[in-house]
Design a protein around this motif. Structure first.
Motif, PDB file in Angstrom:
ATOM      1  N   ARG A 553     -10.709   3.741   5.592  1.00  0.00           N
ATOM      2  CA  ARG A 553      -9.575   2.959   6.094  1.00  0.00           C
ATOM      3  C   ARG A 553      -9.610   1.571   5.467  1.00  0.00           C
ATOM      4  NH1 ARG A 553      -9.806   7.898   8.282  1.00  0.00           N
ATOM      5  NH2 ARG A 553      -8.367   8.203  10.017  1.00  0.00           N
ATOM      6  N   TYR A 555      -7.791  -0.865   6.279  1.00  0.00           N
ATOM      7  CA  TYR A 555      -7.534  -1.909   7.263  1.00  0.00           C
ATOM      8  C   TYR A 555      -8.743  -2.180   8.157  1.00  0.00           C
ATOM      9  CZ  TYR A 555      -6.720   2.077  10.401  1.00  0.00           C
ATOM     10  OH  TYR A 555      -6.841   3.236  11.132  1.00  0.00           O
ATOM     11  N   GLU A 556      -9.863  -1.466   7.949  1.00  0.00           N
ATOM     12  CA  GLU A 556     -11.072  -1.676   8.735  1.00  0.00           C
ATOM     13  C   GLU A 556     -12.131  -2.365   7.890  1.00  0.00           C
ATOM     14  OE1 GLU A 556     -12.243   2.168  10.104  1.00  0.00           O
ATOM     15  OE2 GLU A 556     -10.996   2.059  11.892  1.00  0.00           O
ATOM     16  N   ASP A 645      -4.661   8.183  13.786  1.00  0.00           N
ATOM     17  CA  ASP A 645      -4.099   6.869  13.452  1.00  0.00           C
ATOM     18  C   ASP A 645      -3.117   6.952  12.284  1.00  0.00           C
ATOM     19  OD1 ASP A 645      -5.956   7.507  11.505  1.00  0.00           O
ATOM     20  OD2 ASP A 645      -6.659   5.457  11.256  1.00  0.00           O
ATOM     21  N   TRP A 646      -2.374   8.047  12.196  1.00  0.00           N
ATOM     22  CA  TRP A 646      -1.478   8.267  11.057  1.00  0.00           C
ATOM     23  C   TRP A 646      -0.504   7.115  10.836  1.00  0.00           C
ATOM     24  CZ3 TRP A 646      -0.497  10.299   6.601  1.00  0.00           C
ATOM     25  CH2 TRP A 646       0.810  10.362   6.133  1.00  0.00           C
ATOM     26  N   GLU A 647       0.148   6.654  11.883  1.00  0.00           N
ATOM     27  CA  GLU A 647       1.160   5.612  11.729  1.00  0.00           C
ATOM     28  C   GLU A 647       0.546   4.327  11.166  1.00  0.00           C
ATOM     29  OE1 GLU A 647       2.667   8.730  14.170  1.00  0.00           O
ATOM     30  OE2 GLU A 647       0.847   7.505  14.419  1.00  0.00           O
ATOM     31  N   THR A 648      -0.632   3.968  11.667  1.00  0.00           N
ATOM     32  CA  THR A 648      -1.302   2.768  11.164  1.00  0.00           C
ATOM     33  C   THR A 648      -1.720   2.942   9.709  1.00  0.00           C
ATOM     34  OG1 THR A 648      -2.133   2.261  13.374  1.00  0.00           O
ATOM     35  CG2 THR A 648      -3.237   1.189  11.521  1.00  0.00           C
ATOM     36  N   TYR A 649      -2.290   4.098   9.404  1.00  0.00           N
ATOM     37  CA  TYR A 649      -2.736   4.366   8.030  1.00  0.00           C
ATOM     38  C   TYR A 649      -1.547   4.331   7.067  1.00  0.00           C
ATOM     39  CZ  TYR A 649      -5.010   6.647   4.071  1.00  0.00           C
ATOM     40  OH  TYR A 649      -5.505   6.923   2.832  1.00  0.00           O
ATOM     41  N   LYS A 651       1.292   2.885   7.355  1.00  0.00           N
ATOM     42  CA  LYS A 651       1.898   1.555   7.257  1.00  0.00           C
ATOM     43  C   LYS A 651       1.049   0.603   6.434  1.00  0.00           C
ATOM     44  CE  LYS A 651       3.781  -2.206  10.095  1.00  0.00           C
ATOM     45  NZ  LYS A 651       4.032  -2.685  11.475  1.00  0.00           N
ATOM     46  N   THR A 652      -0.264   0.667   6.591  1.00  0.00           N
ATOM     47  CA  THR A 652      -1.133  -0.283   5.914  1.00  0.00           C
ATOM     48  C   THR A 652      -1.528   0.181   4.513  1.00  0.00           C
ATOM     49  OG1 THR A 652      -3.077   0.719   6.949  1.00  0.00           O
ATOM     50  CG2 THR A 652      -2.087  -1.184   8.051  1.00  0.00           C
TER      51      THR A 652
END
Length: 744
Positions: A553, A555-556, A645-649, A651-652
Motif C-alpha cells: 500500500r 498510502y501506508e 480497502d478497494w476504494e482507498t487503494y 483512489k490513492t
C-alpha cells in the motif's frame, strides 16, 4: 425522433485512452444525444461493443485497422443521424458535462450557423487539463454568431476538429465536399478544421471547455518524415489558395498569414530536422511567406521581425547564424556551473567512457531483475531458454554485493560500480531487465535493450502516476522517460498490458506480444514437479494449500496485516495450510502465529524464490490487488480477492480497471466473508470458475508455455515475427496439473 447532437468518436485505441472517453460518455446520462463510435481495429471495436451493450445511445461502426483518421471520420458521420456533429478522436477526451453543454448550445442556434467553436483543455503525459490560449478569442466573440470576416481572430484557434461542432447539413453539403476534395486532404485534420471556418456561413462561439486534447508524447509516435515536414507548408498554401479563390477580405488573410509564418518558424527552430531537410523546408517556407504576404501587411518589430525578414529573404545561413548567436547568449549564464558538473562526471566515469569506445560484443548479454536482486522473473526464464537455443551468447547477471552469495553456483555476475561492471555494461550487445537500468547506463546504437516488465498492470504505472503523488513519491518523470527511450523491445502478456505500457511508457519501443516467459512453467511443470515443491514447503499430501499474497500500500508508511492469520487458520482447520508471502506479518517471538508456524498450518514464504513454484504448490490464491493474480490465472485454479480497502487503494494508487466488477473469482470485503467463502465450496463454485474463465481469456492471452522461446528467437536470433511459434488459444491449452491431480 432525430437527435440534436451526434458525438462521432473515431480512430483506433491509442495507448488505451478510448476506454476513458467511453467511460466519460457513459457516465453522462443525456438521452437526447447519439454516440457513434467509428472503431478502427479489433481492439477498439471490442472496447466499443462492450460499452454499446450497456448504453442504448451508442452505435458501433467497425472499421479495418488500416483505416485512416479521415476515412474513419467520414464513416462515422455517414452513420450519424443528429443535426449537429461533434468529432472526438479516440485518443482525446470530453470533460464532465460537455455533452449537455454542447447539445444545449447547438439547440439554440439559428439555421444560418454552420459551425460552433468551443474552448478546450490540453493534457500531456506530465500535465492535466491545462487551459488553452483560445479562451480569450472566444470570450471576445461572445455569444453572437457572425461570418468569419467579422471574427478573423478565430483563425488563430487551435486547428483540431474536436473544438468545432458542425451542422450535419453543412458537413454533407457539396461546398464542404469540395473543400475536402483535394487528394490527401481528408486525413489532414488541421486543414479540415480551418477550411470549415472558411466555408461556413456564420460561426458561433462557446466560451466553455467542451473538449480535451490528449497530446501523446512525441517519442511514442512514428518519426516525422521529410515529406510530412514539407506537407505543413503545403497545408498553409492550400488554405491561402482557398482564401484567394473566395475573394476573402484582407482581415482574415492577414491573420492566417501571421499564423502560418509563426508556425513554420516554430517548427523549423524546434524540430531538429536533418540539414538537407531543414534547408529545403526553409526554402519552401520562404516562398510561401513571400507569395502570400498581404499587400499592406506590416510585420512585427524586434527579434520576431528579424526572424521573419530573414525567412522572406530565404537567408538560411544568416538565420542559422542568428540562431547560434542567441543560443550562445542563453548558454553563457550557466556555462561555469555546467563545466564544473561535466568535469566531475568525466572523472567519475572515465573508465566507462573508454570502455564505450570498444566494439560491442555480439556474444555478450547482461541480465538483471528487481534492482539487482538476482536470477529471477522473466529475465531468468529468458536466460534459461537462451542457454538452450543460443548457447554462443554468454549471460552475465548484475547483482548487488550482498546478494551475490545467493546466486546459483556457476552464475557469472558483476557487482554495480566495479571495474568489470562498467566494462561489461559498455560492451554488451543485449541488456535485459524487468525494471530499468540506472540513468548512468548508456544505450549504444548497436545494442539491444529488452524490457520484460514483471507483472500485468492493475495499478497505474509510469506516466499515469502523475496524478497520484502517493504512488509516485517524487518520481522524476523526465528521467523515467530518458530510461524508457532506451527500450528497443517491451514484453507483454496480453493486449491490456500492451496498450497500458504504450500509454504509461510512450516511446519508440516494439511490443513483443509473446507472453511472459516466467509463466511458461505453468504449462511445462509435471505432477512430479508439483509434488517436489510441496514436499520442500512441508505441505503434507491431501492438505489444501492457500497462497496468500497481498500487495504493498503506497498510502501506508509501513506494512500492516490485512488479515488475522491466526484466527483464519483456526477457522479453516488443520486440513488447510496458509502460505503467506509478504512483509513480516506480526514479528517477534510473542507472535500469535508462533504455534501455527510450528504446526505447519502457516508457512512464511516471503523469501522463497521463485514465486512461480509457490503458485504451482497452491490449490487456491488469495490476493488483494497484486499482479500475481494475472500469472496464477494461467493455472486455471481458483482465485479469491480480499478487498477490504478497494476504494482507498483505487483512489490513492490509481487503477486501470474496476477489479470489483471484473474479478477472477469470488470477492470478499471482510475477513468473515473471506472465511465463509473458504469454508464452503464458494471459492470454486460455478460462478467463481466462470469469472476465472473470463479473466483468464483476457489476461492470459499470450501465455501458452512458449513465451521465452518466442522472445529468444525474435530478439537474440533475429527471426521474423511470422516465423515464430503461434500463440495457442486459451481454451486449447493444458496447464500443469493441480495438487489434487498430482497426488491422485
Amino acid at each position: 425522433m432525430q437527435p440534436g447532437l451526434s458525438v462521432v468518436v473515431h480512430g483506433p485505441d491509442p495507448q488505451g485512452h478510448l476506454g476513458e472517453l467511453l467511460d466519460a460518455l457513459s457516465a453522462e446520462p443525456y438521452a437526447e444525444a447519439e454516440i457513434v463510435v467509428a472503431a478502427v481495429g479489433d481492439w477498439a471495436r471490442q472496447q466499443a461493443e462492450r460499452y454499446a451493450a450497456q448504453d442504448s445511445r451508442m452505435v458501433v461502426v467497425p472499421l479495418p485497422g488500416s483505416t485512416g483518421d479521415g476515412a474513419a471520420r467520414a464513416a462515422g458521420a455517414d452513420r450519424a443521424t443528429g443535426r449537429w456533429l461533434h468529432f472526438v478522436h479516440a485518443k482525446d477526451g470530453l470533460p464532465a458535462g460537455a455533452l449537455r453543454t454542447v447539445a444545449d448550445r447547438t439547440a439554440e442556434l439559428a439555421g444560418s450557423v454552420d459551425v460552433l467553436v468551443v474552448d478546450h483543455v490540453r493534457s500531456t503525459w506530465g500535465t492535466s487539463g491545462a487551459p488553452s490560449a483560445d479562451g480569450r478569442f472566444l470570450a471576445r466573440a461572445g455569444r453572437r454568431a457572425a461570418p468569419l470576416s467579422d471574427l478573423p481572430q478565430l483563425l488563430r484557434l487551435t486547428p483540431v476538429l474536436g473544438n468545432r461542432v458542425i451542422r450535419a447539413d453543412f458537413w454533407r453539403s457539396p461546398e464542404v465536399s469540395a473543400l475536402l476534395a483535394e487528394e490527401g486532404v481528408p486525413e489532414d485534420e488541421a486543414y479540415t478544421a480551418t477550411a470549415l471556418l472558411l466555408g461556413a456561413g456564420e460561426i458561433a462561439c462557446l466560451d466553455q471547455v467542451a473538449y480535451e486534447i490528449r497530446e501523446l508524447r512525441e517519442q511514442s509516435l512514428p518519426p516525422v518524415t521529410a515529406a510530412q515536414r514539407y506537407a505543413l507548408v503545403e497545408h498553409y498554401e492550400r488554405l491561402h489558395r482557398l482564401l484567394a479563390e473566395r475573394g476573402t477580405p484582407e482581415g482574415p488573410r492577414a491573420v492566417l498569414y501571421d499564423v502560418m509564418v509563426r508556425d513554420l518558424l516554430r517548427v523549423f527552430a524546434r524540430s531538429g530536422m536533418p540539414e538537407p531537410v531543414a534547408r529545403e523546408f526553409f526554402a519552401r517556407a520562404s516562398r510561401a511567406a513571400v507569395r502570400w504576404r498581404p499587400e499592406h501587411h506590416r510585420g512585427p518589430a524586434g527579434f520576431e521581425g528579424i526572424r521573419r525578414s530573414l525567412l522572406e529573404e530565404n537567408a538560411y545561413t544568416r538565420y542559422r547564424a542568428f540562431q547560434v548567436a542567441n543560443q550562445k547568449r542563453r548558454r553563457a549564464k550557466s556555462a561555469v556551473a555546467a563545466g564544473r558538473r561535466q568535469i566531475t562526471a568525466k572523472l567519475r566515469d572515465h573508465r566507462y567512457r573508454r570502455a564505450l569506445e570498444e566494439p560491442v560484443d555480439p556474444r555478450l548479454a547482461v541480465f538483471s531483475a528487481y534492482w539487482n536482486r538476482g536470477v529471477a522473473c522473466n529475465p531468468a526464464a529468458i536466460a534459461a531458454k537462451l542457454a538452450e537455443l543460443a548457447p554462443h551468447i554468454h549471460p552475465v547477471w548484475v547483482v548487488s554485493r550482498d546478494r551475490a552469495a545467493l546466486l546459483p553456483p556457476g552464475t557469472d555476475h558483476i557487482v554495480p560500480g566495479t571495474r568489470r561492471y562498467w566494462d561489461v555494461m559498455a560492451r554488451a550487445k543485449y541488456l535485459v531487465n524487468n525494471v530499468n537500468f540506472p540513468n548512468s547506463v548508456v544505450k549504444r546504437p548497436d545494442a539491444i535493450h529488452l524490457q520484460t516488465h514483471h507483472g500485468t498492470p492493475l495499478k497505474r504505472m509510469g506516466l499515469d502516476q502523475v496524478d497520484f503523488p502517493a504512488a509516485a513519491k517524487g518520481l522524476d518523470f523526465d528521467a523515467l522517460l530518458a530510461r524508457v527511450d532506451k527500450w528497443d523491445y517491451s514484453v507483454s502478456a496480453n493486449s491490456h498490458s500492451t496498450r497500458m505500457w504504450e500509454r504509461a511508457y510512450p516511446s519508440h519501443h516494439t511490443s513483443l506480444d509473446h507472453g511472459y516467459p516466467r509463466n511458461d512453467v505453468f504449462y511445462s511443470a509435471t505432477a512430479e514437479d508439483i509434488r517436489a515443491v510441496r514436499e520442500r514447503l512441508g505441505i503434507a499430501p491431501g492438505r489444501r494449500a492457500i497462497l496468500y499474497a497481498p500487495t504493498h500500500r503506497d498510502y501506508e508508511a509501513g506494512w500492516s496485516p490485512r488479515l488475522d492469520l491466526a484466527s483464519l487458520a483456526d477457522r479453516l482447520g488443520p486440513d488447510t495450510v496458509l502460505l503467506v508471502r509478504g512483509h513480516y506479518f506480526y514479528g517477534g517471538a510473542a507472535s500469535p502465529l508462533t504455534g501455527l508456524l510450528r504446526s505447519g498450518r502457516v508457512i512464511d514464504v516471503s523469501s522463497y524464490d521463485p514465486v512461480e513454484e509457490l503458485s504451482l504448490a497452491a490449490d487456491v490464491l488469495i490476493t488483494d490487488y497484486s499482479s500475481i493474480m494475472f500469472d496464477f490465472a494461467n493455472l486455471n485454479r481458483p482465485i479469491v480477492i480480499y478487498a477490504d480497502d478497494w476504494e482507498t487503494y483505487a483512489k490513492t494508487r490509481g487503477v486501470y480497471f474496476d477489479l470489483m466488477a471484473q474479478a477472477p473469482g469470488q470477492v470478499a470485503r471482510t475477513q468473515d466473508e473471506l472465511a465463509a467463502v473458504l469454508e464452503t465450496d464458494a471459492w470454486r463454485n460455478e460462478a467463481a470458475l466462470k469469472a476465472l474463465g473470463l479473466f483468464r481469456r483476457r489476461f492470459c492471452e499470450f501465455d501458452d508455455g512458449r513465451a521465452a522461446e518466442r522472445v529468444v528467437r525474435r530478439v537474440f536470433l533475429g527471426e521474423s515475427e511470422e516465423s515464430l511459434p503461434p500463440v495457442v488459444p486459451v481454451d486449447e491449452r493444458t496447464p500443469a496439473p493441480t495438487p489434487e491431480e498430482a497426488t491422485a
